[in-house]
Design an enzyme around this catalytic site. Structure first.
Site, PDB file in Angstrom:
ATOM      1  N   TRP A  35       0.834  -1.212   0.000  1.00 60.18           N
ATOM      2  CA  TRP A  35       0.000   0.000   0.000  1.00 60.18           C
ATOM      3  C   TRP A  35       0.858   1.247   0.000  1.00 60.18           C
ATOM      4  O   TRP A  35       0.534   2.228  -0.678  1.00 60.18           O
ATOM      5  CB  TRP A  35      -0.982  -0.019   1.165  1.00 60.18           C
ATOM      6  CG  TRP A  35      -1.917  -1.196   1.099  1.00 60.18           C
ATOM      7  CD1 TRP A  35      -2.057  -2.185   2.027  1.00 60.18           C
ATOM      8  CD2 TRP A  35      -2.831  -1.518   0.033  1.00 60.18           C
ATOM      9  NE1 TRP A  35      -2.999  -3.101   1.598  1.00 60.18           N
ATOM     10  CE2 TRP A  35      -3.488  -2.713   0.390  1.00 60.18           C
ATOM     11  CE3 TRP A  35      -3.157  -0.912  -1.190  1.00 60.18           C
ATOM     12  CZ2 TRP A  35      -4.447  -3.322  -0.433  1.00 60.18           C
ATOM     13  CZ3 TRP A  35      -4.115  -1.514  -2.002  1.00 60.18           C
ATOM     14  CH2 TRP A  35      -4.742  -2.699  -1.616  1.00 60.18           C
ATOM     15  N   ASP A  88      -1.801   6.554   6.376  1.00 64.94           N
ATOM     16  CA  ASP A  88      -2.808   5.605   5.913  1.00 64.94           C
ATOM     17  C   ASP A  88      -3.069   4.642   7.068  1.00 64.94           C
ATOM     18  O   ASP A  88      -2.227   3.813   7.393  1.00 64.94           O
ATOM     19  CB  ASP A  88      -2.282   4.858   4.675  1.00 64.94           C
ATOM     20  CG  ASP A  88      -3.227   3.762   4.190  1.00 64.94           C
ATOM     21  OD1 ASP A  88      -4.298   3.566   4.806  1.00 64.94           O
ATOM     22  OD2 ASP A  88      -2.890   3.107   3.184  1.00 64.94           O
ATOM     23  N   LYS A 126     -12.218  -1.973   6.885  1.00 65.52           N
ATOM     24  CA  LYS A 126     -11.439  -2.838   7.766  1.00 65.52           C
ATOM     25  C   LYS A 126     -11.715  -2.676   9.255  1.00 65.52           C
ATOM     26  O   LYS A 126     -11.541  -3.619   9.989  1.00 65.52           O
ATOM     27  CB  LYS A 126      -9.950  -2.712   7.486  1.00 65.52           C
ATOM     28  CG  LYS A 126      -9.595  -3.472   6.228  1.00 65.52           C
ATOM     29  CD  LYS A 126      -8.379  -2.985   5.563  1.00 65.52           C
ATOM     30  CE  LYS A 126      -8.318  -3.508   4.138  1.00 65.52           C
ATOM     31  NZ  LYS A 126      -7.586  -2.601   3.290  1.00 65.52           N
TER      32      LYS A 126
HETATM   33  C1  LIG Z   1      -6.918  -2.206   2.191  1.00 60.69           C
HETATM   34  C2  LIG Z   1      -5.924  -1.138   2.279  1.00 60.69           C
HETATM   35  C3  LIG Z   1      -5.817  -0.135   1.290  1.00 60.69           C
HETATM   36  C4  LIG Z   1      -6.671  -0.139   0.035  1.00 60.69           C
HETATM   37  O1  LIG Z   1      -7.946   0.268   0.340  1.00 60.69           O
HETATM   38  P1  LIG Z   1      -9.021   0.498  -0.820  1.00 60.69           P
HETATM   39  O2  LIG Z   1     -10.142   1.103  -0.023  1.00 60.69           O
HETATM   40  O3  LIG Z   1      -9.341  -0.840  -1.383  1.00 60.69           O
HETATM   41  O4  LIG Z   1      -8.458   1.429  -1.814  1.00 60.69           O
HETATM   42  C5  LIG Z   1      -4.885   0.849   1.457  1.00 60.69           C
HETATM   43  N1  LIG Z   1      -4.091   0.873   2.536  1.00 60.69           N
HETATM   44  C6  LIG Z   1      -4.159  -0.064   3.511  1.00 60.69           C
HETATM   45  C7  LIG Z   1      -3.243   0.017   4.677  1.00 60.69           C
HETATM   46  C8  LIG Z   1      -5.074  -1.104   3.399  1.00 60.69           C
HETATM   47  O5  LIG Z   1      -5.149  -2.030   4.359  1.00 60.69           O
END
Ligand SMILES: *Cc1c(COP(=O)(O)O)cnc(C)c1O
Length: 356
Positions: A101, A169, A193
């Site tokens: 990511w 993030d 998540k």
């Molecule tokens: C799942 C995830 C993403 C991607 O998320 P999307 O909503 O599918 O774009 C980005 N960063 C992290 C840390 C993730 O776990």
């Protein structure tokens, strides 16, 4: 039918009471006779949902009245890879490269300016968090990923650099632990998540870091415009925001991030103790960087995989397969996963050892 023990990495488990309330509201939102899916996003009922979700998010992060705004966007965390750069990158940004990511975020930011990779753990397939590095003093911001969902590492502390906003993030560990969230200038997280269904992305931004780039920002990418329009510039992802609100209410009722952190720590100790004790398994990551949310581990003897797979599937466990870039197994233990589910997995691992 008994619900499976859901260790899925995302979309993933949410509290059962949230599923129940959400499904009721699809038919009848709070006795209005109307579905959450058919009311106007400008109706009083939905405006209240949006306001509550934004306010609960700030409250749970301890960022109320501290100059932050909470916003909801569509496009997932991946859209934030470019939006953050669009809004904040004028000359140069620093990035910590700690997983897939992060690497994707770096790639997108390069469309907007210079990107310096300040530290990387790519040399060991991202199985640790880099520690000894200098943060340059001429950055517009420094970007990091608090929890690396695929590899199972988690930052336990964060770099500081005077006058450099920290952008993070937090898609896979927001609301899971009690840390000082005011050390960040901007936090973003895809809902799917720890907060709600896919479709909404939470952005928490300190207002005073905005308005510093010279480019024109298109409306749909503009944090300042979304602040002015209270996250309702266009139709927001109403259902995802609604379910996120329900999950945040559940979190508040459950004692907030400090109470949930205790539970998450207990779940993580349980699984990691077994990974370390059981001679058939080994952990994938450096011990000090282990994630409380995603525990990654492999079999020492790959030939035993099909037998282990049969055992956990028979135990009604779902979603334990590792990501293809790591292999093996990944037990994702988000806020809503009960410790009983982790006990079931650990018992399967012990039984597997005894019968091998
Ligand atoms: C799942 C995830 C993403 C991607 O998320 P999307 O909503 O599918 O774009 C980005 N960063 C992290 C840390 C993730 O776990």
């Amino acid at each position: 039918m008994e619900r499976p023990h859901n260790f899925s990495a995302g979309p993933c488990i949410l509290p059962l009471e949230v599923f129940e309330k959400a499904s009721q509201s699809v038919i009848d939102l709070d006795g209005s006779g109307l579905s959450i899916l058919e009311i106007s996003h400008r109706s009083a009922a939905f405006v209240e949902v949006m306001e509550k979700a934004r306010s609960l998010a700030l409250e749970q992060l301890g960022l109320k009245n501290k100059g932050y705004k909470a916003l909801f966007f569509q496009g997932g965390a991946s859209m934030q890879f470019l939006m953050t750069a669009y809004n904040l990158l004028e000359n140069k940004a620093g990035y910590l490269d700690t997983g897939t990511w992060s690497a994707n975020a770096i790639k997108e930011a390069k469309n907007f300016g210079n990107v310096e990779v300040v530290a990387s753990s790519k040399d060991k397939n991202y199985n640790y968090i880099p520690k000894q590095y200098e943060v340059p003093t001429d950055l517009d911001y420094l970007h990091c990923t608090s929890n690396n969902t695929i590899f199972g590492t988690q930052m336990k502390s964060f770099p500081t650099s005077e006058n450099t906003p920290l952008v993070c993030d937090m898609s896979s560990d927001i609301f899971s632990r009690d840390i000082d969230y005011s050390q960040f200038g901007l936090i973003y997280a895809g809902a799917q998540k720890n907060m709600g269904p896919a479709g909404a992305t939470l952005v928490v931004v300190k207002e005073d870091i905005l308005g510093k780039v010279s480019r024109t920002i298109p409306s749909m990418m503009d944090f300042e415009l979304f602040i002015k329009k209270e996250s309702m510039f266009n139709t927001p992802p109403v259902f995802s925001v609604y379910v996120s609100m329900l999950t945040l209410e559940w979190l508040a009722r459950s004692g907030g991030v400090s109470a949930i952190e205790k539970k998450n720590k207990a779940k993580a100790s349980l699984i990691y103790d077994e990974i370390d004790r059981n001679p058939l398994f080994e952990g994938f990551t450096a011990k000090e960087d282990r994630s409380m949310m995603n525990a990654t581990f492999t079999l020492k003897d790959e030939k035993l995989a099909s037998r282990f797979d049969n055992l956990w599937k028979e135990a009604n466990i779902n979603g334990l397969n590792g990501h293809r870039s790591v292999g093996g197994y990944r037990a994702s233990m988000y806020n809503a996963l009960s410790i009983e589910s982790v006990h079931v997995l650990v018992d399967v691992m012990k039984h597997f050892e005894k019968t091998t």
